[in-house]
Design a protein around this motif. Sequence first.
Motif, PDB file in Angstrom:
ATOM      1  N   THR A   1       0.839  -1.194   0.000  1.00 17.64           N
ATOM      2  CA  THR A   1       0.000   0.000   0.000  1.00 17.64           C
ATOM      3  C   THR A   1       0.875   1.246   0.000  1.00 17.64           C
ATOM      4  O   THR A   1       2.092   1.168  -0.029  1.00 17.64           O
ATOM      5  N   GLY A   2       0.232   2.382   0.101  1.00 20.44           N
ATOM      6  CA  GLY A   2       0.949   3.651   0.163  1.00 20.44           C
ATOM      7  C   GLY A   2       1.403   3.964   1.574  1.00 20.44           C
ATOM      8  O   GLY A   2       1.488   3.095   2.438  1.00 20.44           O
ATOM      9  N   TRP A   3       1.664   5.232   1.824  1.00 17.36           N
ATOM     10  CA  TRP A   3       2.221   5.658   3.101  1.00 17.36           C
ATOM     11  C   TRP A   3       1.314   5.330   4.278  1.00 17.36           C
ATOM     12  O   TRP A   3       1.779   4.777   5.274  1.00 17.36           O
ATOM     13  N   ILE A   4       0.044   5.691   4.183  1.00 21.42           N
ATOM     14  CA  ILE A   4      -0.875   5.488   5.311  1.00 21.42           C
ATOM     15  C   ILE A   4      -1.034   4.002   5.613  1.00 21.42           C
ATOM     16  O   ILE A   4      -0.943   3.588   6.775  1.00 21.42           O
ATOM     17  N   GLY A   5      -1.245   3.193   4.594  1.00 18.27           N
ATOM     18  CA  GLY A   5      -1.382   1.750   4.791  1.00 18.27           C
ATOM     19  C   GLY A   5      -0.116   1.129   5.356  1.00 18.27           C
ATOM     20  O   GLY A   5      -0.168   0.228   6.193  1.00 18.27           O
ATOM     21  N   SER A   6       1.031   1.622   4.925  1.00 19.31           N
ATOM     22  CA  SER A   6       2.309   1.119   5.423  1.00 19.31           C
ATOM     23  C   SER A   6       2.485   1.429   6.903  1.00 19.31           C
ATOM     24  O   SER A   6       2.942   0.593   7.682  1.00 19.31           O
ATOM     25  N   ILE A   7       2.120   2.629   7.296  1.00 25.48           N
ATOM     26  CA  ILE A   7       2.248   3.022   8.699  1.00 25.48           C
ATOM     27  C   ILE A   7       1.292   2.219   9.567  1.00 25.48           C
ATOM     28  O   ILE A   7       1.682   1.694  10.622  1.00 25.48           O
ATOM     29  N   ILE A   8       0.041   2.078   9.131  1.00 23.23           N
ATOM     30  CA  ILE A   8      -0.933   1.283   9.890  1.00 23.23           C
ATOM     31  C   ILE A   8      -0.475  -0.164   9.999  1.00 23.23           C
ATOM     32  O   ILE A   8      -0.525  -0.767  11.076  1.00 23.23           O
ATOM     33  N   GLY A   9      -0.011  -0.729   8.901  1.00 22.18           N
ATOM     34  CA  GLY A   9       0.481  -2.110   8.926  1.00 22.18           C
ATOM     35  C   GLY A   9       1.687  -2.272   9.834  1.00 22.18           C
ATOM     36  O   GLY A   9       1.798  -3.259  10.573  1.00 22.18           O
ATOM     37  N   ALA A  10       2.597  -1.304   9.832  1.00 23.71           N
ATOM     38  CA  ALA A  10       3.777  -1.368  10.693  1.00 23.71           C
ATOM     39  C   ALA A  10       3.383  -1.264  12.163  1.00 23.71           C
ATOM     40  O   ALA A  10       3.958  -1.946  13.015  1.00 23.71           O
ATOM     41  N   ILE A  11       2.395  -0.426  12.476  1.00 22.30           N
ATOM     42  CA  ILE A  11       1.911  -0.324  13.855  1.00 22.30           C
ATOM     43  C   ILE A  11       1.322  -1.657  14.299  1.00 22.30           C
ATOM     44  O   ILE A  11       1.622  -2.146  15.399  1.00 22.30           O
ATOM     45  N   VAL A  12       0.501  -2.259  13.445  1.00 30.00           N
ATOM     46  CA  VAL A  12      -0.088  -3.564  13.768  1.00 30.00           C
ATOM     47  C   VAL A  12       1.009  -4.597  14.006  1.00 30.00           C
ATOM     48  O   VAL A  12       0.979  -5.348  14.994  1.00 30.00           O
ATOM     49  N   LEU A  13       1.990  -4.654  13.116  1.00 26.83           N
ATOM     50  CA  LEU A  13       3.089  -5.609  13.281  1.00 26.83           C
ATOM     51  C   LEU A  13       3.885  -5.372  14.562  1.00 26.83           C
ATOM     52  O   LEU A  13       4.251  -6.326  15.253  1.00 26.83           O
ATOM     53  N   LEU A  14       4.153  -4.119  14.888  1.00 23.09           N
ATOM     54  CA  LEU A  14       4.927  -3.809  16.083  1.00 23.09           C
ATOM     55  C   LEU A  14       4.168  -4.195  17.349  1.00 23.09           C
ATOM     56  O   LEU A  14       4.754  -4.754  18.279  1.00 23.09           O
ATOM     57  N   VAL A  15       2.872  -3.931  17.385  1.00 21.70           N
ATOM     58  CA  VAL A  15       2.063  -4.320  18.549  1.00 21.70           C
ATOM     59  C   VAL A  15       2.039  -5.835  18.692  1.00 21.70           C
ATOM     60  O   VAL A  15       2.215  -6.372  19.790  1.00 21.70           O
ATOM     61  N   VAL A  16       1.839  -6.547  17.585  1.00 17.50           N
ATOM     62  CA  VAL A  16       1.833  -8.016  17.626  1.00 17.50           C
ATOM     63  C   VAL A  16       3.199  -8.537  18.059  1.00 17.50           C
ATOM     64  O   VAL A  16       3.291  -9.441  18.906  1.00 17.50           O
ATOM     65  N   TYR A  17       4.258  -7.970  17.528  1.00  8.27           N
ATOM     66  CA  TYR A  17       5.620  -8.376  17.898  1.00  8.27           C
ATOM     67  C   TYR A  17       5.854  -8.203  19.400  1.00  8.27           C
ATOM     68  O   TYR A  17       6.402  -9.073  20.066  1.00  8.27           O
ATOM     69  N   ASN A  18       5.427  -7.065  19.930  1.00 11.38           N
ATOM     70  CA  ASN A  18       5.608  -6.804  21.360  1.00 11.38           C
ATOM     71  C   ASN A  18       4.794  -7.766  22.219  1.00 11.38           C
ATOM     72  O   ASN A  18       5.247  -8.190  23.280  1.00 11.38           O
ATOM     73  N   LYS A  19       3.599  -8.129  21.778  1.00 12.82           N
ATOM     74  CA  LYS A  19       2.773  -9.076  22.530  1.00 12.82           C
ATOM     75  C   LYS A  19       3.373 -10.472  22.491  1.00 12.82           C
ATOM     76  O   LYS A  19       3.414 -11.165  23.502  1.00 12.82           O
ATOM     77  N   VAL A  20       3.834 -10.901  21.319  1.00 10.50           N
ATOM     78  CA  VAL A  20       4.384 -12.257  21.166  1.00 10.50           C
ATOM     79  C   VAL A  20       5.688 -12.421  21.933  1.00 10.50           C
ATOM     80  O   VAL A  20       5.912 -13.441  22.572  1.00 10.50           O
ATOM     81  N   THR A  21       6.550 -11.408  21.891  1.00 13.72           N
ATOM     82  CA  THR A  21       7.844 -11.518  22.554  1.00 13.72           C
ATOM     83  C   THR A  21       7.804 -11.114  24.017  1.00 13.72           C
ATOM     84  O   THR A  21       8.777 -11.307  24.736  1.00 13.72           O
ATOM     85  N   GLY A  22       6.684 -10.546  24.463  1.00 14.03           N
ATOM     86  CA  GLY A  22       6.572 -10.143  25.861  1.00 14.03           C
ATOM     87  C   GLY A  22       7.310  -8.871  26.192  1.00 14.03           C
ATOM     88  O   GLY A  22       7.532  -8.551  27.350  1.00 14.03           O
ATOM     89  N   ARG A  23       7.685  -8.123  25.178  1.00 16.55           N
ATOM     90  CA  ARG A  23       8.388  -6.859  25.410  1.00 16.55           C
ATOM     91  C   ARG A  23       7.398  -5.757  25.765  1.00 16.55           C
ATOM     92  O   ARG A  23       6.219  -5.865  25.480  1.00 16.55           O
ATOM     93  N   LYS A  24       7.893  -4.741  26.358  1.00 14.80           N
ATOM     94  CA  LYS A  24       7.110  -3.547  26.715  1.00 14.80           C
ATOM     95  C   LYS A  24       5.947  -3.867  27.638  1.00 14.80           C
ATOM     96  O   LYS A  24       4.833  -3.443  27.408  1.00 14.80           O
ATOM     97  N   LYS A  25       6.175  -4.639  28.648  1.00 16.71           N
ATOM     98  CA  LYS A  25       5.114  -4.905  29.614  1.00 16.71           C
ATOM     99  C   LYS A  25       4.854  -3.643  30.415  1.00 16.71           C
ATOM    100  O   LYS A  25       5.756  -2.901  30.773  1.00 16.71           O
ATOM    101  N   VAL A  26       3.597  -3.411  30.698  1.00 20.08           N
ATOM    102  CA  VAL A  26       3.203  -2.216  31.440  1.00 20.08           C
ATOM    103  C   VAL A  26       3.499  -2.452  32.915  1.00 20.08           C
ATOM    104  O   VAL A  26       3.113  -3.458  33.494  1.00 20.08           O
ATOM    105  N   ARG A  27       4.191  -1.485  33.525  1.00 16.04           N
ATOM    106  CA  ARG A  27       4.470  -1.587  34.952  1.00 16.04           C
ATOM    107  C   ARG A  27       3.302  -1.024  35.740  1.00 16.04           C
ATOM    108  O   ARG A  27       2.728  -0.010  35.387  1.00 16.04           O
ATOM    109  N   ARG A  28       2.970  -1.692  36.814  1.00 13.02           N
ATOM    110  CA  ARG A  28       1.847  -1.235  37.645  1.00 13.02           C
ATOM    111  C   ARG A  28       2.320  -0.867  39.006  1.00 13.02           C
ATOM    112  O   ARG A  28       3.231  -1.269  39.536  1.00 13.02           O
TER     113      ARG A  28
END
Length: 88
Positions: free
Chosen positions: A61-88
């Motif tokens: 896709t173009g710029w907007i689709g690329s950014i949205i797709g990259a955000i989705v991938l980064l969130v999924v990557y962080n969930k799968v690898t357990g990175r960026k856990k929220v501290r409480r």
Amino acid sequence: MIGTIIGWLVLGLVAGFIARAVVPGKDDIGILRTILLGVAGSFVGGLLASIFTGWDGFQPTGWIGSIIGAIVLLVVYNKVTGRKKVRR
């Protein structure tokens, strides 16, 4: 040919950088992974666009689709690898 490759690298770098800036927390990925995140995000954005709009097939896709797709991938990557856990 070279112009196309450079275009993909620039698109990947910018989309990956914006995705890293939007997703909260610190990402310890280098410039190469940021570029790959943006390029893969372009294809994920194309896949999501084809699902929701009925476009034909899996395409980048173009710029907007690329950014949205990259955000989705980064969130999924962080969930799968357990990175960026929220501290409480």
